[in-house]
Design a protein around this motif. Structure first.
Motif, PDB file in Angstrom:
ATOM      1  N   ARG A 136       1.407 -98.167 102.097  1.00 15.15           N
ATOM      2  CA  ARG A 136      -0.028 -98.422 101.984  1.00 15.15           C
ATOM      3  C   ARG A 136      -0.523 -97.925 100.630  1.00 15.15           C
ATOM      4  N   GLN A 137      -1.524 -98.610 100.086  1.00 10.75           N
ATOM      5  CA  GLN A 137      -2.048 -98.188  98.797  1.00 10.75           C
ATOM      6  C   GLN A 137      -2.947 -96.967  98.944  1.00 10.75           C
ATOM      7  N   LEU A 138      -3.029 -96.195  97.881  1.00 10.11           N
ATOM      8  CA  LEU A 138      -3.892 -95.027  97.871  1.00 10.11           C
ATOM      9  C   LEU A 138      -5.351 -95.468  97.809  1.00 10.11           C
ATOM     10  N   PRO A 139      -6.273 -94.637  98.313  1.00  7.47           N
ATOM     11  CA  PRO A 139      -7.696 -95.003  98.280  1.00  7.47           C
ATOM     12  C   PRO A 139      -8.209 -95.327  96.878  1.00  7.47           C
ATOM     13  N   GLU A 140      -7.664 -94.646  95.880  1.00  6.08           N
ATOM     14  CA  GLU A 140      -8.127 -94.868  94.509  1.00  6.08           C
ATOM     15  C   GLU A 140      -7.978 -96.321  94.061  1.00  6.08           C
ATOM     16  N   ALA A 141      -7.047 -97.049  94.692  1.00  5.90           N
ATOM     17  CA  ALA A 141      -6.793 -98.426  94.272  1.00  5.90           C
ATOM     18  C   ALA A 141      -7.980 -99.348  94.519  1.00  5.90           C
ATOM     19  N   VAL A 142      -8.812 -99.044  95.522  1.00  7.71           N
ATOM     20  CA  VAL A 142      -9.921 -99.943  95.855  1.00  7.71           C
ATOM     21  C   VAL A 142     -11.245 -99.502  95.227  1.00  7.71           C
ATOM     22  N   ILE A 143     -11.257 -98.372  94.537  1.00  6.17           N
ATOM     23  CA  ILE A 143     -12.518 -97.846  94.006  1.00  6.17           C
ATOM     24  C   ILE A 143     -13.142 -98.752  92.951  1.00  6.17           C
ATOM     25  N   PRO A 144     -12.386 -99.336  92.014  1.00  5.82           N
ATOM     26  CA  PRO A 144     -13.042-100.260  91.065  1.00  5.82           C
ATOM     27  C   PRO A 144     -13.803-101.373  91.769  1.00  5.82           C
ATOM     28  N   ALA A 145     -13.268-101.872  92.881  1.00  2.00           N
ATOM     29  CA  ALA A 145     -13.968-102.934  93.623  1.00  2.00           C
ATOM     30  C   ALA A 145     -15.245-102.403  94.261  1.00  2.00           C
ATOM     31  N   TYR A 146     -15.205-101.169  94.775  1.00  2.00           N
ATOM     32  CA  TYR A 146     -16.409-100.562  95.334  1.00  2.00           C
ATOM     33  C   TYR A 146     -17.480-100.379  94.257  1.00  2.00           C
ATOM     34  N   VAL A 147     -17.084 -99.851  93.113  1.00  3.99           N
ATOM     35  CA  VAL A 147     -18.052 -99.605  92.037  1.00  3.99           C
ATOM     36  C   VAL A 147     -18.648-100.927  91.561  1.00  3.99           C
ATOM     37  N   LYS A 148     -17.826-101.956  91.457  1.00  4.92           N
ATOM     38  CA  LYS A 148     -18.330-103.280  91.080  1.00  4.92           C
ATOM     39  C   LYS A 148     -19.322-103.791  92.113  1.00  4.92           C
ATOM     40  N   LEU A 149     -19.017-103.590  93.393  1.00  3.24           N
ATOM     41  CA  LEU A 149     -19.898-104.045  94.465  1.00  3.24           C
ATOM     42  C   LEU A 149     -21.278-103.425  94.357  1.00  3.24           C
ATOM     43  N   VAL A 150     -21.336-102.087  94.252  1.00  6.49           N
ATOM     44  CA  VAL A 150     -22.639-101.418  94.267  1.00  6.49           C
ATOM     45  C   VAL A 150     -23.373-101.583  92.944  1.00  6.49           C
ATOM     46  N   THR A 151     -22.651-101.964  91.889  1.00  6.39           N
ATOM     47  CA  THR A 151     -23.284-102.202  90.589  1.00  6.39           C
ATOM     48  C   THR A 151     -23.841-103.614  90.493  1.00  6.39           C
ATOM     49  N   GLU A 152     -23.053-104.605  90.907  1.00  6.57           N
ATOM     50  CA  GLU A 152     -23.476-106.006  90.786  1.00  6.57           C
ATOM     51  C   GLU A 152     -24.352-106.450  91.950  1.00  6.57           C
ATOM     52  N   ARG A 153     -24.265-105.766  93.100  1.00  5.00           N
ATOM     53  CA  ARG A 153     -25.127-105.970  94.253  1.00  5.00           C
ATOM     54  C   ARG A 153     -25.206-107.436  94.701  1.00  5.00           C
ATOM     55  N   PRO A 154     -24.075-108.006  95.146  1.00  2.93           N
ATOM     56  CA  PRO A 154     -24.128-109.373  95.690  1.00  2.93           C
ATOM     57  C   PRO A 154     -24.894-109.404  97.008  1.00  2.93           C
ATOM     58  N   GLU A 155     -25.037-110.582  97.568  1.00  2.00           N
ATOM     59  CA  GLU A 155     -25.756-110.727  98.830  1.00  2.00           C
ATOM     60  C   GLU A 155     -25.090-109.907  99.936  1.00  2.00           C
ATOM     61  N   SER A 156     -25.909-109.520 100.913  1.00  2.00           N
ATOM     62  CA  SER A 156     -25.389-108.777 102.057  1.00  2.00           C
ATOM     63  C   SER A 156     -24.299-109.569 102.769  1.00  2.00           C
ATOM     64  N   GLY A 157     -23.350-108.851 103.384  1.00  2.57           N
ATOM     65  CA  GLY A 157     -22.306-109.532 104.130  1.00  2.57           C
ATOM     66  C   GLY A 157     -21.093-108.653 104.333  1.00  2.57           C
ATOM     67  N   ARG A 158     -20.055-109.251 104.914  1.00  2.00           N
ATOM     68  CA  ARG A 158     -18.788-108.541 105.106  1.00  2.00           C
ATOM     69  C   ARG A 158     -17.909-108.731 103.873  1.00  2.00           C
ATOM     70  N   ILE A 159     -17.385-107.632 103.352  1.00  2.00           N
ATOM     71  CA  ILE A 159     -16.574-107.650 102.151  1.00  2.00           C
ATOM     72  C   ILE A 159     -15.181-107.145 102.507  1.00  2.00           C
ATOM     73  N   ARG A 160     -14.168-107.897 102.162  1.00  2.00           N
ATOM     74  CA  ARG A 160     -12.774-107.457 102.340  1.00  2.00           C
ATOM     75  C   ARG A 160     -12.210-107.165 100.946  1.00  2.00           C
ATOM     76  N   LEU A 161     -11.877-105.907 100.695  1.00  2.00           N
ATOM     77  CA  LEU A 161     -11.369-105.527  99.380  1.00  2.00           C
ATOM     78  C   LEU A 161      -9.884-105.850  99.253  1.00  2.00           C
TER      79      LEU A 161
END
Length: 221
Positions: A196-221
């Protein structure tokens, strides 16, 4: 400087996300039950960090988190990451202790909603965002995952309804995938989860999400 509350931030995904957001210039209010681990985690971060140990099932603790965010300038983001797995090894539904199932729902559903309710006026005032951390167990019927998965399914529906009821917010239900965390190891005691990947691997996607703020919904990283 934007302000975020991150629950369950002393280790795993919560800690990795705290590091990612602090590096991106966010001020943080961090929560976890383990005071010493939380203080250690906070000491590793950049910028303004308020570490408030406690249990999110405690109303006074939830109020303290929101108050701390207000004192930092106002809440922009709530990350509902704290949670419990339930019994380990994972029991079948036929054998699931109901007192432990109540605990899973109390922490993973009711406390998440209660904290969101507490934070909602501040979030609405700033057109903020809410993240509910979910799992593929919320949508897939894996044996042994009936307790945790059903709680996450309930949490996902709360997120969907909140997005409709509070359209001024961004509300994301985020599935980060299988991560190499203590909780995931507890779900597979004695097994090797190094694939399994370490949690750090998905953090860039999280930061992009909260920065770009797309429409509400379910997100699969």
């Amino acid at each position: 400087m934007p302000v975020a509350i991150i629950t369950g931030a002393s280790r795993g995904l919560g800690l990795a996300l705290a590091k990612g957001l602090s590096d991106a210039g966010w001020s943080l209010v961090l929560d976890a039950r383990g005071a010493e681990d939380l203080r250690t985690a906070a000491s590793e971060l950049n910028g303004t960090v308020q570490a408030i140990p406690g249990d999110i099932t405690d109303p006074a603790h939830r109020a303290a988190l929101v108050t701390a965010a207000d004192e930092l300038g106002g809440l922009d983001l709530l990350v509902n990451n704290a949670g419990v797995l339930g019994p380990s090894p994972l029991p079948t539904l036929a054998e699931f202790p109901l007192d432990r199932l109540r605990e899973v729902f109390e922490v993973n559903v009711l406390a998440q909603l209660a904290l969101t309710q507490q934070a909602l006026p501040a979030l609405v005032a700033r057109a903020g965002s809410v993240v509910f951390v979910t799992s593929d167990a919320a949508v897939e019927p894996y044996p042994g995952w009936g307790g945790y998965g059903s709680a996450k399914a309930a949490l996902e529906h709360i997120g969907r309804v909140l997005a409709v009821e509070a359209p001024e917010l961004r509300v994301w239900v985020v599935d980060p995938g299988d991560l190499r965390t203590r909780m995931h190891q507890d779900a597979f005691p004695g097994e090797d989860i190094s694939d399994r990947q370490l949690p750090e691997a998905v953090i860039p996607a999280y930061v992009k999400l909260v920065t770009e703020r797309p429409e509400s919904g379910r997100i699969r990283l």
